[in-house]
Design a protein around this motif. Structure first.
Motif, PDB file in Angstrom:
ATOM      1  N   ALA A   1       2.819  16.573   0.757  1.00 52.08           N
ATOM      2  CA  ALA A   1       2.157  15.265   0.589  1.00 52.08           C
ATOM      3  C   ALA A   1       1.541  14.669   1.839  1.00 52.08           C
ATOM      4  CB  ALA A   1       2.842  14.201  -0.346  1.00 52.08           C
ATOM      5  N   PHE A   2       0.612  14.050   1.889  1.00 50.14           N
ATOM      6  CA  PHE A   2       0.289  13.217   2.975  1.00 50.14           C
ATOM      7  C   PHE A   2       0.958  11.828   3.022  1.00 50.14           C
ATOM      8  CE2 PHE A   2      -4.023  14.638   4.683  1.00 50.14           C
ATOM      9  CZ  PHE A   2      -3.589  15.943   4.837  1.00 50.14           C
ATOM     10  N   SER A   3       1.107  11.203   1.672  1.00 50.69           N
ATOM     11  CA  SER A   3       1.716   9.966   1.310  1.00 50.69           C
ATOM     12  C   SER A   3       2.961  10.325   1.390  1.00 50.69           C
ATOM     13  CB  SER A   3       0.981   9.328   0.011  1.00 50.69           C
ATOM     14  OG  SER A   3      -0.345   9.102   0.365  1.00 50.69           O
ATOM     15  N   LYS A   4       4.043  10.062   2.020  1.00 50.40           N
ATOM     16  CA  LYS A   4       5.293  10.485   2.074  1.00 50.40           C
ATOM     17  C   LYS A   4       6.404   9.369   1.857  1.00 50.40           C
ATOM     18  CE  LYS A   4       4.358  14.184   5.486  1.00 50.40           C
ATOM     19  NZ  LYS A   4       4.263  15.418   4.496  1.00 50.40           N
ATOM     20  N   ALA A   5       5.893   8.106   2.010  1.00 51.30           N
ATOM     21  CA  ALA A   5       7.165   7.276   1.667  1.00 51.30           C
ATOM     22  C   ALA A   5       7.497   7.150   0.617  1.00 51.30           C
ATOM     23  CB  ALA A   5       6.300   5.765   2.157  1.00 51.30           C
ATOM     24  N   ALA A   6       6.928   7.017  -0.718  1.00 55.60           N
ATOM     25  CA  ALA A   6       7.569   7.077  -1.731  1.00 55.60           C
ATOM     26  C   ALA A   6       8.436   8.384  -2.074  1.00 55.60           C
ATOM     27  CB  ALA A   6       6.473   7.075  -2.937  1.00 55.60           C
ATOM     28  N   ALA A   7       7.958   9.348  -1.701  1.00 57.09           N
ATOM     29  CA  ALA A   7       8.699  10.591  -1.870  1.00 57.09           C
ATOM     30  C   ALA A   7      10.196  10.777  -1.045  1.00 57.09           C
ATOM     31  CB  ALA A   7       7.990  11.846  -1.249  1.00 57.09           C
TER      32      ALA A   7
ATOM     33  N   LEU B   1      -3.590   3.098  -4.302  1.00 59.40           N
ATOM     34  CA  LEU B   1      -3.254   2.904  -2.883  1.00 59.40           C
ATOM     35  C   LEU B   1      -3.292   0.996  -3.078  1.00 59.40           C
ATOM     36  CD1 LEU B   1      -6.431   4.651  -1.517  1.00 59.40           C
ATOM     37  CD2 LEU B   1      -4.154   4.801  -0.894  1.00 59.40           C
ATOM     38  N   ASN B   2      -3.171   0.640  -4.156  1.00 57.15           N
ATOM     39  CA  ASN B   2      -2.813  -0.831  -4.323  1.00 57.15           C
ATOM     40  C   ASN B   2      -3.992  -1.739  -4.112  1.00 57.15           C
ATOM     41  OD1 ASN B   2      -1.068  -2.674  -5.399  1.00 57.15           O
ATOM     42  ND2 ASN B   2      -0.424  -3.441  -3.446  1.00 57.15           N
TER      43      ASN B   2
ATOM     44  N   ILE C   1       0.848  -1.337   0.036  1.00 57.53           N
ATOM     45  CA  ILE C   1       0.072   0.019   0.069  1.00 57.53           C
ATOM     46  C   ILE C   1       0.771   1.247   0.076  1.00 57.53           C
ATOM     47  CG2 ILE C   1      -1.728   1.231   1.170  1.00 57.53           C
ATOM     48  CD1 ILE C   1      -2.622  -1.535   0.213  1.00 57.53           C
ATOM     49  N   HIS C   2       0.586   2.173  -0.955  1.00 58.51           N
ATOM     50  CA  HIS C   2       1.263   3.460  -0.796  1.00 58.51           C
ATOM     51  C   HIS C   2       0.984   4.329   0.415  1.00 58.51           C
ATOM     52  CE1 HIS C   2       3.125   2.743  -4.677  1.00 58.51           C
ATOM     53  NE2 HIS C   2       1.988   2.416  -5.197  1.00 58.51           N
TER      54      HIS C   2
ATOM     55  N   LYS D   1      -1.103   0.161   4.804  1.00 59.57           N
ATOM     56  CA  LYS D   1      -1.823  -0.973   4.364  1.00 59.57           C
ATOM     57  C   LYS D   1      -3.352  -0.831   4.787  1.00 59.57           C
ATOM     58  CE  LYS D   1      -2.281  -5.855   4.950  1.00 59.57           C
ATOM     59  NZ  LYS D   1      -1.925  -7.225   5.245  1.00 59.57           N
ATOM     60  N   LEU D   2      -3.979  -0.370   3.648  1.00 64.62           N
ATOM     61  CA  LEU D   2      -5.442   0.238   3.589  1.00 64.62           C
ATOM     62  C   LEU D   2      -6.451  -1.127   3.684  1.00 64.62           C
ATOM     63  CD1 LEU D   2      -6.648   2.872   3.991  1.00 64.62           C
ATOM     64  CD2 LEU D   2      -7.141   2.942   1.301  1.00 64.62           C
TER      65      LEU D   2
END
Length: 928
Positions: free
Chosen positions: A803-809, A646-647, A15-16, A538-539
């Motif tokens: 971004a809220f979703s930071k892991a990839a960044a 979100l995979n 999950i992103h 993990k959503l």
């Protein structure tokens, strides 16, 4: 969820990240914004009285579900073994080995990987019944039954799933992408039941050459003696042997129970070798006559004709009795095909289930062979498990699966699943018996079922001892500690949960338990941090539901509503809060939320959430907009894109199917068909749909689909200009800024592939002007390729800040930083999303460079333990090769090739490792 137990209902492999630090429920530093007065306990009581009369979850009622699939104790070793067996298997074995691969890989939850296993199993299937089952299984996995206007017996154009192709014996290894011939077959070749023979018209030209007649009562069927005699040895003996019939011109067939129509049809068949011109009733009579007089070719032709006419449940139920009595495999296969292609609806048809579950049918089906019958009942059981059936017929299906199982894995999976269903039925003693049998066959995970059933029967210490024994005698796995935590107390329980998370961060129960525990202890901020930590990577519906529950407890109805909406996007039929919420939760919460938003307000908020890379927040807004106006079908497509990001692939495909069902125009429908075909791997067909849609009406979505598919075809750099042109055409069409931002982002990516960095920079900056925040990543790539490393790093920092979703960044920024800073970024990426495997590979490579080989392998092994991924396995194999551990290198290569048998680098490494091992063996033999 039953009895306030939180059950996972959705599995996903990666999950992103979603970071809720800036959600409406939290302040900028991550602490919850408390929207209640007084202590949370009193607030939760008042809210639960109005919305949730049965209260909130407690740690005492929480427990993880038992997984119903096989979980090998050493997945890498199992995959390695499977690869070797598949490579050396005979034609008759290969199909079932791919089914075993499907069963072993189910624990990874990768839908595309599982589909490839089923495709390979179908491709190598030889027997007609096996082909029928596997084709129906492929159809079920795509959930084609959810498409409106698509009949269960419709052909989707591909031979591997075509209901007519399935009814031919043998196999074709090129079948996967081959188109079937349904659309080109002449209508008369598959004539319908209404096709009849007119004796006056059809037989008039045949009387002249006839030299004898079959008589039925007063009517005659004039035939050619030599033609009839050629049909079989019995007819030849009758017409040319020493029998009376050989010397007479009229043979009385009145007492044979055959009508004159059938005898006339026999005459026609003897001359033109066709039965498709006759009524079904006449073909039935011909089949009985063929069986009686051993006319093999006629019998085969009749069976094929009858099989092709079985197109619905009623016909299948009519024909199946005859097929069983006469042991005609083809007709029986055609009946089974109808039953199976109607799944899951046919599981609720009492007549169909009576057939599958009756003892008489079991005995009659035996002529199909145990392999075909195991496959049949295994498929039925899988569908039943997904439908969450725990009925008596479900138990019979599982018992049949076990009875027809021949290998250990077949017996283990059927016994384990039987244990799971019995456990759900609270029949703990019998469930325990089945779990023990499964574990005796080598399926160690079934011991978790044994311990759980002991616990349910009041034997807590016995359950604890069993799991402790398991941990002591096997390589520890996260699920072992998770299971033991149920039987532990106090600090030791929390230690087990911490170890479970460390070994396998994909396990959701430890996070949920800690969140509820902290909430009970009035540590509200810490409770949210725990559940947010999980949702970041993990959503699942159960995790979002828990957070919604916590929001409701603190009085934050807006955030609760957002999460509930997101749950319903993932699984529309999910029973939120175990059915204990008032009937229409969303409506009830909406009424209690202060602000009623207009459509314009929703669009503004969607732009904000989309720009902030807040995919869960975006899902909630899209769900609200669809609730306000379900006719806006294009929003379902946006929803599918968010879910893919979100995979959540299964939920994304469900959205696309719903969009297909509600499409208002042919162009729109073609676009959704194209995306569904693309998801199945049919790239050329998806391109055809896009081009057809464009020919009808130029639209952004049609051009965007075409560009996306073309880019996926790995075109040469000189050919990528056509992708640029298509994207430019898309941008000329009306659309909203969200989609145009994506198109500009894709355009920048294509320009990079072409080496046109200035144009790529312009495209990314244009995307950023309309707040497509993800374009920062592309722009950073441009700067890096221009040797502007500092600017690239700064650009990624901007993305991290927004971004809220930071892991990839964080992971991407590490590519542009110095070594120490890169390590910090990758550590942060792993903390936010432990499912991302690149950080593990990077850290392992650094350790290897520092000649710390053992630590390098351990770093990779940590990731492989919970996510055996191709690149990670390949790198560990290379490390093993470098340190001379050639057998381990070969094993990792074999496991990787089981995931992707065409991966060139791994194939080369595998070949090299085997050659080196062989050379060493030969040297040793020479020395001896």
């Amino acid at each position: 969820m039953r009895n306030l137990k939180l059950f996972e209902r959705f599995k996903s492999t990666q999950i992103h990240a979603f970071n809720s630090q800036d959600s409406p429920s939290t302040s900028n530093n991550g602490s919850p914004r408390m929207k209640f007065l007084g202590n949370p306990k009193s607030c939760s009581k008042s809210i639960s009285r109005s919305l949730l009369p049965h209260g909130f979850p407690t740690t005492e009622l929480l427990e993880p579900p038992l997984d119903s699939y096989l979980k090998p104790i050493d997945l890498v070793e199992s995959l390695s073994n499977l690869y070797r067996r598949i490579e050396s298997s005979s034609e008759s074995e290969t199909s079932m080995l791919y089914l075993e691969q499907y069963t072993v890989l189910r624990s990874l939850g990768d839908g595309k990987l599982l589909r490839r296993c089923l495709l390979n199993a179908r491709r190598h299937a030889i027997d007609v019944p096996c082909k029928v089952v596997l084709s129906a299984w492929l159809r079920f996995e795509r959930r084609e039954h959810e498409l409106v206007g698509v009949d269960s017996m419709d052909c989707n154009g591909f031979a591997i799933e075509c209901p007519k192709t399935c009814l031919s014996h043998g196999y074709d290894l090129n079948l996967v992408n081959e188109h079937c011939k349904c659309s080109t077959l002449c209508e008369e070749e598959f004539g319908g039941d209404d096709t009849k023979i007119s004796r006056a018209d059809e037989f008039s030209g045949l009387d002249e050459v006839s030299d004898f007649s079959f008589c039925v009562g007063s009517e005659k069927a004039k035939c050619v003696r030599s033609q009839i005699a050629a049909l079989s040895r019995p007819f030849e003996a009758m017409l040319y042997g020493s029998f009376l019939e050989s010397r007479t011109s009229e043979i009385d067939f009145t007492e044979n129970g055959i009508s004159i129509e059938a005898m006339l049809a026999l005459n026609i068949y003897s001359r033109i070798k066709r039965v498709d011109l006759f009524r079904i009733e006449t073909v039935f009579e011909l089949l009985r006559l063929a069986s009686k007089f051993c006319c093999d070719d006629l019998k085969s032709a009749c069976e094929s004709r009858l099989a092709s006419s079985i197109t619905d449940i009623d016909k299948a139920l009519t024909f199946v009795e005859y097929a069983l009595e006469e042991r005609t495999k083809l007709i029986l296969s055609a009946c089974l095909q109808v039953f199976l292609r109607e799944l899951p609806q046919s599981l609720h048809n009492s007549k169909v289930m009576r057939f599958f579950c009756s003892s008489e049918a079991k005995a009659q089906l035996a002529f199909l062979g145990s392999e075909c019958l195991f496959l049949l009942y295994y498929f039925l059981s899988q569908v039943g498990m997904e439908e969450k059936l725990t009925t008596e017929p479900m138990l019979i299906l599982l018992e049949r699966t076990r009875e027809f199982a021949r290998t250990n894995w077949q017996k283990a999976v059927s016994l384990h699943q039987m244990g799971c269903v019995l456990f759900e039925r609270k029949d703990y003693k019998v469930a325990q018996f089945h779990f023990r049998l499964a574990s005796s066959l080598g399926h160690v995970y079934s011991l978790a079922g044994v311990s759980r059933t002991e616990y349910k029967q009041g034997q807590r210490y016995s359950a604890y001892k069993l799991m402790t024994y398991l941990i002591s005698n096997h390589k520890p796995h996260g699920w072992m500690y998770q299971e033991r935590s149920l039987y532990n107390i106090g600090v030791e329980k929390l230690k087990d949960l911490a170890t479970a998370t460390e070994l396998d961060p994909t396990l959701t129960f430890p996070y949920k338990y800690r969140a509820v525990m902290k909430f009970e202890q009035k540590q509200i901020k810490e409770a949210f941090e725990e559940v947010d930590r999980l949702i970041q990577f993990k959503l699942t519906p159960a995790c979002l539901e828990l957070r919604a529950w916590l929001f409701l407890a603190i009085g934050d109805r807006e955030s609760c509503l957002r999460d509930v909406r997101a749950v319903l996007c993932l699984e529309p039929n999910y029973v939120v809060f175990g059915g204990r919420m008032r009937d229409d939760l969303v409506e009830a919460l909406t009424r209690q939320c202060t602000e009623v938003e207009s459509e314009a307000d929703c669009w503004v908020r969607l732009y904000e959430r989309w720009s902030a890379v807040d995919d869960v927040g975006s899902l909630g807004v899209v769900h609200q907009m669809l609730q306000n106006d379900p006719s806006k079908n294009f929003l379902r497509f946006r929803q599918s894109l968010l879910l893919l990001r979100l995979n959540c692939q299964g939920a994304a495909m469900r959205c696309l199917r719903m969009a297909w069902n509600l499409a208002a125009s042919e162009t729109e429908r073609l676009v959704y068909q194209g995306w569904l075909l693309y998801d199945m791997g049919y790239v050329d067909e998806a391109l055809t749909k896009a081009e057809k849609a464009i020919s009808i009406q130029r639209s952004f979505e049609a051009f965007f689909l075409k560009a996306y598919v073309l880019a996926d075809k790995n075109l040469d750099p000189d050919e990528t200009s056509c992708v640029v042109q298509v994207l430019e055409e898309a941008l000329k069409c009306p659309s909203d800024g969200l989609r145009k931002g994506q198109a500009l982002n894709n355009l920048g990516s294509i320009y990079i592939d072409c080496g046109k960095l200035d144009k790529a920079e312009t495209a990314y900056k244009s995307a950023l002007e309309i707040k497509h925040t993800r374009a920062h990543q592309g722009l950073a790539r441009v700067y890096f390729l221009k040797n502007q490393r500092k600017e690239a790093c700064e650009e990624m920092t901007k993305l991290i800040e927004k971004a809220f979703s930071k892991a990839a960044a964080y992971e991407k920024r590490s590519e542009y930083c110095e070594r120490e800073k890169a390590k910090e970024d990758l550590d942060m990426s792993s903390k936010l999303d432990p499912l991302r495997t690149y950080p593990y590979r990077y850290r392992a490579a650094v350790l290897m460079d520092d000649q710390r080989e053992t630590e390098a392998v351990e770093e990779l092994s940590k990731a492989i333990a919970f996510r055996p991924e191709l690149q990670t396995l390949h790198l560990r194999a290379a490390f093993h090769e470098a340190t001379g551990k050639l057998s381990l290198a070969a094993q990792d290569c074999e496991a990787a090739l089981c995931l992707d048998p065409n991966h060139t680098e791994t194939l080369n490494l595998y070949s090299r490792s085997k050659d080196q091992a062989s050379s060493i063996d030969n040297t040793i033999i020479g020395l001896d």
